[in-house]
Structures are given as structure tokens and as C-alpha cells.
Design an enzyme around this catalytic site. Structure first.
Site, PDB file in Angstrom:
ATOM      1  N   ALA A 131      22.467  93.256  57.631  1.00  0.00           N
ATOM      2  CA  ALA A 131      21.944  93.815  56.379  1.00  0.00           C
ATOM      3  C   ALA A 131      20.453  94.035  56.537  1.00  0.00           C
ATOM      4  O   ALA A 131      19.819  93.496  57.447  1.00  0.00           O
ATOM      5  CB  ALA A 131      22.223  92.876  55.206  1.00  0.00           C
ATOM      6  N   SER A 132      19.894  94.838  55.662  1.00  0.00           N
ATOM      7  CA  SER A 132      18.448  95.065  55.685  1.00  0.00           C
ATOM      8  C   SER A 132      17.905  95.076  54.271  1.00  0.00           C
ATOM      9  O   SER A 132      18.636  95.293  53.306  1.00  0.00           O
ATOM     10  CB  SER A 132      18.125  96.391  56.379  1.00  0.00           C
ATOM     11  N   ALA A 133      16.614  94.805  54.161  1.00  0.00           N
ATOM     12  CA  ALA A 133      15.972  94.728  52.854  1.00  0.00           C
ATOM     13  C   ALA A 133      14.617  95.402  52.934  1.00  0.00           C
ATOM     14  O   ALA A 133      14.320  96.120  53.883  1.00  0.00           O
ATOM     15  CB  ALA A 133      15.855  93.271  52.421  1.00  0.00           C
ATOM     16  N   GLN A 137      15.088  92.379  57.974  1.00  0.00           N
ATOM     17  CA  GLN A 137      16.512  92.615  58.155  1.00  0.00           C
ATOM     18  C   GLN A 137      17.187  91.308  58.568  1.00  0.00           C
ATOM     19  O   GLN A 137      16.542  90.398  59.096  1.00  0.00           O
ATOM     20  CB  GLN A 137      16.776  93.724  59.168  1.00  0.00           C
ATOM     21  N   VAL A 138      18.499  91.230  58.340  1.00  0.00           N
ATOM     22  CA  VAL A 138      19.249  89.995  58.520  1.00  0.00           C
ATOM     23  C   VAL A 138      20.225  90.137  59.682  1.00  0.00           C
ATOM     24  O   VAL A 138      20.939  91.137  59.798  1.00  0.00           O
ATOM     25  CB  VAL A 138      20.019  89.629  57.235  1.00  0.00           C
ATOM     26  N   ASP A 281      14.311  88.814  41.499  1.00  0.00           N
ATOM     27  CA  ASP A 281      14.609  90.059  42.213  1.00  0.00           C
ATOM     28  C   ASP A 281      16.055  90.473  41.911  1.00  0.00           C
ATOM     29  O   ASP A 281      16.931  90.431  42.769  1.00  0.00           O
ATOM     30  CB  ASP A 281      14.414  89.866  43.715  1.00  0.00           C
TER      31      ASP A 281
END
Length: 436
Positions: A131-133, A137-138, A281
Site C-alpha cells: 500500500a502507499s500513502a 509506502q507499506v 486522519d
């Protein structure tokens, strides 16, 4: 794009390309209409192309620009369907997706943050991001003791990018002031900047998450993964599985929608009393529904620190608005600086403006829908409406900024979920001042 642009000029040009691109498509659209295509066909095509550009530009820039895009994705529920449709998928992508870093860059950050022997701390490490934010990123991995973990790695240059974006935001304070004449805009933007900058240090986020994990340890409604290790730009937490709320919004059944909405509302209202913190958030990429019926919560970079719980004043204001006491409401608003000194405010206009916002508390269960949110958004944005004028002159003190952000964002998610929620009981239990 593998690295965040470091040049402020390059970032500014990228952001500027959004309105310029829209203008170019408008001109092109007129040409196509003259060629005989219907306005509906042309508008649909223009909206789709603009949505693609929004995702491409904000997704590549990451940083503050992407955070802005993620915030927008929550509020698409307030936009009429015929306008929001093309943007919905593009903005939702920003909740979990962005162009990834190459493996060599990830390894370099891990070496800088965890040492040259970082690989020995893991039994395995997946170089493909899960995943990315906005600023990291994860990756999925297995810790040396056999635990499955999530490894969040910050993008190189994320700090410069975010600071540049926030600096640009502060420069627009006069523009925002004209849009909201009753609001003290500069201190509000400065508070937002300070909270965003905290997110750059993953050690702060790790400390926040430890507090939440302890407060909700063993809870039968909420699961917060434990922190395994942390450094300024890398954080390792226990891996958790579940169905993202964004997927439930897209194709969840009635039971999933209602359960997810109920748990989300309970979590946000109860956290300040239980943890002294508010998860600040709110977008669907940060919440999952597990197979055990518990809400999974991730990403604790943005929090509001509320050691005394939610402010009692908010509960009193909500109660007074619900009971329809306009004079008392104005008095409370002036005392808490929601109305700036010297600003005239008619009690009836204020109560009429706020009345519909407390509608979810008038019944035992409220159905949060896109149509309801769209109706409210249209009401408060119609500047010919006296109620809307009242809203424009209200001030938001900086200490209430993140609470307000969470309230609006969570409401947007509930409407996207189309959830039935027992909001009145939740507020009565967890909001000081409401049931007194």
C-alpha cells in the site's frame, strides 16, 4: 515517478498544471460542441480526463498535495452524483495508491534508518509495496521472531515536499480569508502546518499508536496493531488483515455498511476519553472491517491531543442547538470565539444554520446518505441563503481544527457507507456536556 520532486519550482508547476489543464479541456470542449457533439457527452469526457489528471499529478507529487487529494476523496459524497461520478474512483485511489519507490530506494532508506544489517531483523521482506500513502509506502514482511509485520518506509524528500506544499498553503491565506471572512485563517493554517509536520517523524506516530493500542487492548469492537520498532523514517507494526472501508463503500452489503459505520462513529467519539487522543486522519484507507466484526485502525500520524477528552463545550453547544435555544447558542459561540469580537450574528440565523447538522441526533438511529449530505452542502454553499451567510461569518479556533476535520471527514465516510448509525446513543455516552 520514483522520487518526490525536490524542486519547489517543479512542484509549483505541477500543481499549476491542474487549473491550466482544466482550462484547456474547457476550450477543447467548446470546439467539440461546435462539431455537433452533445454537451452531456463533452462534459462527461472532460470530467473523466480531469479526474485522471488530478490522480496523476497529486499521486506523483505525494506530500501535502496528495494529502489534500485524500481529504477531497472523503467529501465527494457531498457532491451531486452527476458531477462527482468521474472523480470518485480517481480520488479514492489516493487513499491507498501512489506510484511506488523502486526496491533499491527502499533498501537505502532501511539501511539509513535501521542499520546496514537491517535485513537480519526480518525473516523475509517483500520489495513490492502492499500500500502507499501521502508520505510513505507499506511493505509486508516477517519479523525475526515470526510475526507478520507492516513496514512503513518514508519517501526520500517527503519532508522537503511537505514543507514546500505547506509554505505554499500559507501564502494563500489572504485568498482563504476572502472566502471565509469570519475565520481567523492564518492561525488555522499554522496549526494545520504544525500537525502535518509532526507526521514526518515516525517516532511520534509510533508513540501515538502505542497509546491507542494500549487503550483498546482486548477491546471487542476495535483492534489497533502493536508497534514493533520505529525510527524517524521507518516504522514496523504488526500486520492486520481486513476489508478496507473503501471496498465496503463500493460493494458492501447492508450489514457490513451499518456495522462499519457504527464502529467508526464509536471509535472517534470514544478515543479521546479512552486514549486522550483523537485519530485525526479520517479517510476509508485508514480503516478496515475484520472477519471477527472488529474495526481495524491504522495510520496514527495525525492526532489531536485531548488529555481531558472531548471539550465539554461542544456537548453543551450540540445540546443547545438540538433544543433550539438561539440566544444561548450565540452566547456560547461568543464565549468560545466561534464568533469573532465585533461580528454581528442574528440568533435565529445561527440556529437555522446549525439545526440540520444535529439532525442525526433527533432519532435513535439515523441513516447517513449521500443525498442528505448533498442537500446540506448545497444549503450552506448558497450565498443567497441567509443561513449560508451566517456560516461564512463563523470562526474556527485553532484548538478545534482537528476535531472539526474529524467530524466532517467521518460524516463523509458514513454517508459514503450509506450507514444506519445509533449516533444519539454514542454522543450521549462519550461527549461530555451533552447528556448533563
Amino acid at each position: 515517478m520514483s522520487e518526490i520532486p525536490r524542486s519547489a519550482a517543479h512542484r509549483t508547476a505541477k500543481l499549476a498544471s491542474l487549473p491550466l489543464g482544466v482550462a484547456g479541456r474547457v476550450v477543447g470542449g467548446w470546439g467539440k460542441r461546435l462539431a455537433g457533439r452533445s454537451s452531456e457527452e463533452v462534459s462527461a469526457e472532460m470530467s473523466a480526463k480531469t479526474a485522471e489528471q488530478v490522480f496523476a499529478v497529486l499521486g506523483q507529487l505525494k506530500g501535502g498535495a496528495m494529502k489534500f487529494g485524500q481529504a477531497l476523496s472523503v467529501f465527494e459524497a457531498a457532491v451531486p452524483d452527476e458531477l462527482a461520478g468521474p472523480y470518485r474512483d480517481a480520488l479514492t485511489k489516493l487513499q491507498t495508491s501512489a506510484p511506488p519507490m523502486p526496491a533499491r530506494t527502499v533498501h537505502r532508506v532501511l539501511t539509513e534508518q535501521l542499520g546496514t544489517a537491517w535485513a537480519k531483523r526480518f525473516s523475509s521482506f517483500d520489495d513490492t509495496p502492499a500500500a502507499s500513502a501521502s508520505i510513505g509506502q507499506v511493505h509486508r514482511a516477517v519479523w525475526h521472531d515470526g510475526r507478520e509485520v507492516a513496514v512503513k518506509v518514508q519517501y526520500p524528500g517527503a519532508d522537503q515536499a511537505l514543507q514546500a506544499d505547506l509554505k505554499q498553503l500559507l501564502r494563500f491565506s489572504r485568498v482563504f480569508q476572502m472566502m471565509a471572512p469570519g475565520v481567523e485563517v492564518k492561525p488555522l493554517l499554522e496549526e494545520l502546518r504544525d500537525r502535518y509536520l509532526e507526521e514526518l517523524d515516525y517516532r511520534i506516530e509510533a508513540d501515538n499508536q502505542r497509546v491507542f493500542a494500549k487503550a483498546f487492548d482486548g477491546d471487542d469492537r476495535v483492534l489497533v496493531p502493536r508497534v514493533v520498532a520505529s525510527s524517524p523514517k521507518v516504522m514496523v507494526t504488526e500486520w492486520i488483515d481486513g476489508t478496507l472501508l473503501s471496498k465496503i463503500i463500493r460493494d458492501g452489503d447492508r450489514d457490513e455498511r451499518d456495522l462499519a459505520g457504527q464502529l467508526l462513529a464509536e471509535f472517534h467519539f470514544s478515543a479521546p476519553s479512552r486514549a486522550g487522543l483523537l485519530h485525526a486522519d479520517p479517510h476509508p484507507g485508514n480503516f478496515m472491517l475484520g472477519s471477527d466484526g472488529r474495526l481495524r485502525v491504522i495510520d496514527f500520524g495525525a492526532v489531536a491531543r485531548l488529555p481531558q477528552g472531548l471539550p465539554k463545550t461542544l456537548g453543551v453547544i450540540t445540546k443547545v442547538a438540538l433544543e433550539g435555544r438561539p440566544e444561548d447558542l450565540v452566547e456560547l459561540f461568543r464565549a468560545e470565539r466561534f464568533i469573532r469580537p465585533g461580528t454581528e450574528m442574528q440568533p435565529d440565523e445561527l440556529i437555522n444554520y446549525l439545526g440540520p447538522f444535529v439532525e442525526p441526533l433527533r432519532t435513535e438511529s439515523f441513516h447517513f446518505t449521500r443525498k442528505w449530505l448533498q442537500r446540506e452542502a448545497e444549503r450552506v454553499s448558497d450565498f443567497q441563503n441567509p443561513e449560508s451567510q451566517a456560516g461564512r461569518w463563523l470562526n474556527l479556533p485553532p484548538e478545534y481544527l482537528l476535531i472539526h476535520r474529524v467530524t466532517l471527514g467521518a460524516t463523509g465516510i458514513l454517508c459514503q457507507l450509506d450507514a444506519n448509525v445509533q449516533a444519539k446513543a454514542i454522543v450521549a455516552k462519550w461527549q461530555p456536556g451533552f447528556a448533563d
